[in-house]
Design a protein around this motif. Structure first.
Motif, short mmCIF file in Angstrom:
data_model
loop_
_atom_site.label_atom_id
_atom_site.label_comp_id
_atom_site.label_asym_id
_atom_site.label_seq_id
_atom_site.Cartn_x
_atom_site.Cartn_y
_atom_site.Cartn_z
N THR A 51 7.95 -5.08 0.03
CA THR A 51 7.57 -3.67 0.08
C THR A 51 6.07 -3.51 0.30
N VAL A 52 5.26 -4.33 -0.38
CA VAL A 52 3.81 -4.29 -0.18
C VAL A 52 3.45 -4.71 1.24
N ALA A 53 4.09 -5.77 1.74
CA ALA A 53 3.80 -6.23 3.10
C ALA A 53 4.11 -5.16 4.12
N ALA A 54 5.22 -4.46 3.95
CA ALA A 54 5.60 -3.41 4.90
C ALA A 54 4.57 -2.29 4.91
N GLN A 55 4.11 -1.86 3.72
CA GLN A 55 3.14 -0.77 3.66
C GLN A 55 1.79 -1.18 4.23
N LEU A 56 1.32 -2.36 3.84
CA LEU A 56 -0.01 -2.79 4.28
C LEU A 56 -0.05 -3.14 5.76
N SER A 57 1.05 -3.67 6.28
CA SER A 57 1.06 -4.01 7.71
C SER A 57 1.01 -2.75 8.56
N THR A 58 1.65 -1.67 8.11
CA THR A 58 1.60 -0.41 8.87
C THR A 58 0.21 0.21 8.84
N GLU A 59 -0.60 -0.18 7.85
CA GLU A 59 -1.97 0.33 7.77
C GLU A 59 -2.96 -0.55 8.52
N GLY A 60 -2.46 -1.56 9.25
CA GLY A 60 -3.32 -2.33 10.13
C GLY A 60 -3.95 -3.58 9.54
N HIS A 61 -3.49 -4.01 8.38
CA HIS A 61 -4.05 -5.22 7.76
C HIS A 61 -3.37 -6.47 8.34
N ASP A 62 -4.08 -7.57 8.33
CA ASP A 62 -3.52 -8.87 8.74
C ASP A 62 -2.80 -9.48 7.55
N ILE A 63 -1.50 -9.60 7.62
CA ILE A 63 -0.68 -10.02 6.49
C ILE A 63 -0.05 -11.39 6.77
N ALA A 65 11.76 -11.06 7.42
CA ALA A 65 10.47 -10.37 7.35
C ALA A 65 9.74 -10.45 8.69
N GLY A 66 9.75 -11.62 9.30
CA GLY A 66 9.08 -11.79 10.58
C GLY A 66 9.69 -10.96 11.69
N ASN A 67 11.01 -10.71 11.59
CA ASN A 67 11.68 -9.92 12.62
C ASN A 67 11.47 -8.42 12.46
N THR A 68 11.11 -7.98 11.26
CA THR A 68 10.99 -6.54 11.00
C THR A 68 9.57 -6.06 10.80
N MET A 69 8.61 -6.99 10.63
CA MET A 69 7.23 -6.59 10.40
C MET A 69 6.28 -7.41 11.27
N ASP A 70 5.13 -6.83 11.53
CA ASP A 70 4.09 -7.52 12.31
C ASP A 70 3.24 -8.37 11.37
#
Length: 456
Positions: free
Chosen positions: A14-26, A39-44
């Motif tokens: 959940t944290v990864a999804a929110q922070l990745s949408t805000e442009g952070h390198d996760i 996770a790799g298939n659904t998030m950057d």
């Protein structure tokens, strides 16, 4: 920012999804290859498979150069060890998820010894939120700001309400209460309203004000209910323990129904003031025998969303005044909104929200304002952010009627020297103020970002 997350479970993902949408390198570290693939298939993000406690693996994931390391595995000991190693390797900030009541009771000592920037306890945070709802059961949602001096409260406009057909500008004239309606959800539409906006029955509204003004507003609408004095909790989880402890401290009578005998024995030892029943709390006969219809509130905290929802719906059918349901899966919120259940609670979302607030505070630690509090509303479509104004900028000293703000941005409340100001067009933001901003579709890290053209 460069952020490493150890653990791709409920909180970590959940944290990864929110922070990745805000442009952070996760970068996520986890030993579960299947979870990482999903996770790799659904998030950057970048995924690293392995043991997050390994110094070699942390180096491979870039922890020595990381701005933040978040340890959110299912084991407290692993989380604390990950953060200790990460801090030794050079991570600037570390956050650990710590859930065990015995560890959390001494968290200040642990933070100091381990160099933790922050400890997150999803169950404890959720218990505090549930407790607020039980103390003021008229509300569907309560979010505190300014250390509790200001609240943002959600409610649904009832059928045949005096609010039906009323424009917002008429509220003070009609009721003499100092509140601001800052968000309206009408069916699937989310609106940051202006003064000419007209309310309808069925609208879900969020108001901000001091608690005394909010209580007065509920009373004049005929919606006020006294706090719950008897609470039945289904499921004896960690969250149930934290909630029962919180409620017992304010003289609420608590009954917990848990099917596991060993867990019941533990709860009896830890919570001698509570009534612990070893039975299946999802069984209708058990609920009736234990006095469901006579309880002021029911809170369902089993590990199964389906069980929680079904028992919650049954309780509403039995006319229980306040029903709160814990959910893990947040992907069906549009269905949940249509159910006859007062409030839904997600511990992982609360924990993730606290971590995101900390990250935004890190981002603007040298800026003109600092993020003090952050809350998400209406399935994360709306943010309410509290800023502390630290220095002169383009938003300071300008009457709000002359301040050109971006679309769907509202200055909801100003707190100045302890005084709560529901702002009008002639009010200004000044250095030292705490300012609550409500916005739809934006992620604000600095108060200056509310302007159409950034000045500063």
């Amino acid at each position: 920012m460069h952020i490493v997350i150890v653990g791709d479970g409920k909180v970590g993902s959940t944290v990864a999804a929110q922070l990745s949408t805000e442009g952070h390198d996760i970068i996520i570290i986890d030993s579960n290859a299947t979870a990482l693939e999903n996770a790799g298939n659904t998030m950057d993000i970048i995924c690293v498979e392995g043991n997050g406690c390994s110094a070699a693996l942390q180096k491979e994931a870039g922890v020595p150069e990381a701005d933040l390391l978040i340890a959110a595995t299912s084991a407290d000991e692993v989380n604390m060890l990950c953060c200790l190693i990460g801090k030794k390797l050079g991570a600037r900030h570390t956050i650990a998820r710590v859930r065990n009541p015995e560890y959390f009771a001494q968290i200040n000592l642990l933070k100091e010894e381990l160099g933790l920037s922050m400890a997150v306890n999803p169950e404890s945070a959720a218990a505090q939120e549930i407790s607020r709802l039980l103390r003021f059961p008229s509300a569907l949602q309560i979010e505190p700001f300014a250390r509790g001096r200001v609240e943002l409260v959600g409610l649904k406009v009832p059928e045949n309400s005096v609010l039906d057909g009323m424009p917002l500008w008429a509220l003070y004239k009609e009721f003499q209460v100092k509140i601001l309606i800052c968000v309206v959800q009408r069916e699937d539409e989310v609106i940051i309203p202006s003064g000419d906006f007209v309310l309808h029955s069925g609208d879900r509204i969020h108001i901000t004000a001091e608690h005394i003004e909010i209580e007065r507003f509920f009373r004049v609408l005929g919606l006020f209910r006294n706090r719950a004095r008897t609470v039945m909790i289904i499921g004896g989880s960690r969250l149930a323990y934290y909630l029962a402890k919180e409620l017992i401290s304010i003289k609420v009578r608590v009954k917990i129904i848990e099917r596991d005998k060993a867990r019941c024995e533990y709860l009896c030892e830890m919570l001698p003031e509570a009534v612990i029943i070893n039975a299946d709390g999802t069984d209708k006969e058990v609920l009736q025998e234990e006095g469901l219809e006579k309880t002021d509130a029911l809170v369902t905290l089993t590990g199964m969303d389906e069980e929680n929802i079904i028992v919650g719906l049954y309780a509403k059918a039995m006319k229980v005044a306040k029903v709160i349901v814990k959910i893990n899966k947040l992907s069906f919120t549009e269905i949940l909104d249509k159910m006859d259940i007062d409030s839904f609670i997600s511990p992982k979302a609360i924990a993730a929200n606290n971590i995101v607030r900390y990250v935004r505070a890190m981002q603007n630690s040298v800026g003109s304002s600092n993020v003090e509090t952050l809350h998400h509303l209406i399935n994360e479509q709306v943010e309410a952010v509290e800023f502390k104004v630290r220095e002169k900028s383009g938003v300071v000293g300008v009457p709000l009627k002359n301040l050109k703000t971006k679309e769907n941005v509202l200055v909801a409340t100003i707190i100045r020297d302890g005084k709560i100001i529901i702002p009008g067009g002639n009010d200004t933001i000044e250095i030292g103020d705490n300012v609550i901003i409500v916005t739809a579709g934006r992620h604000l890290s600095d108060l200056r970002e509310i302007q159409q053209k950034l000045i500063g």
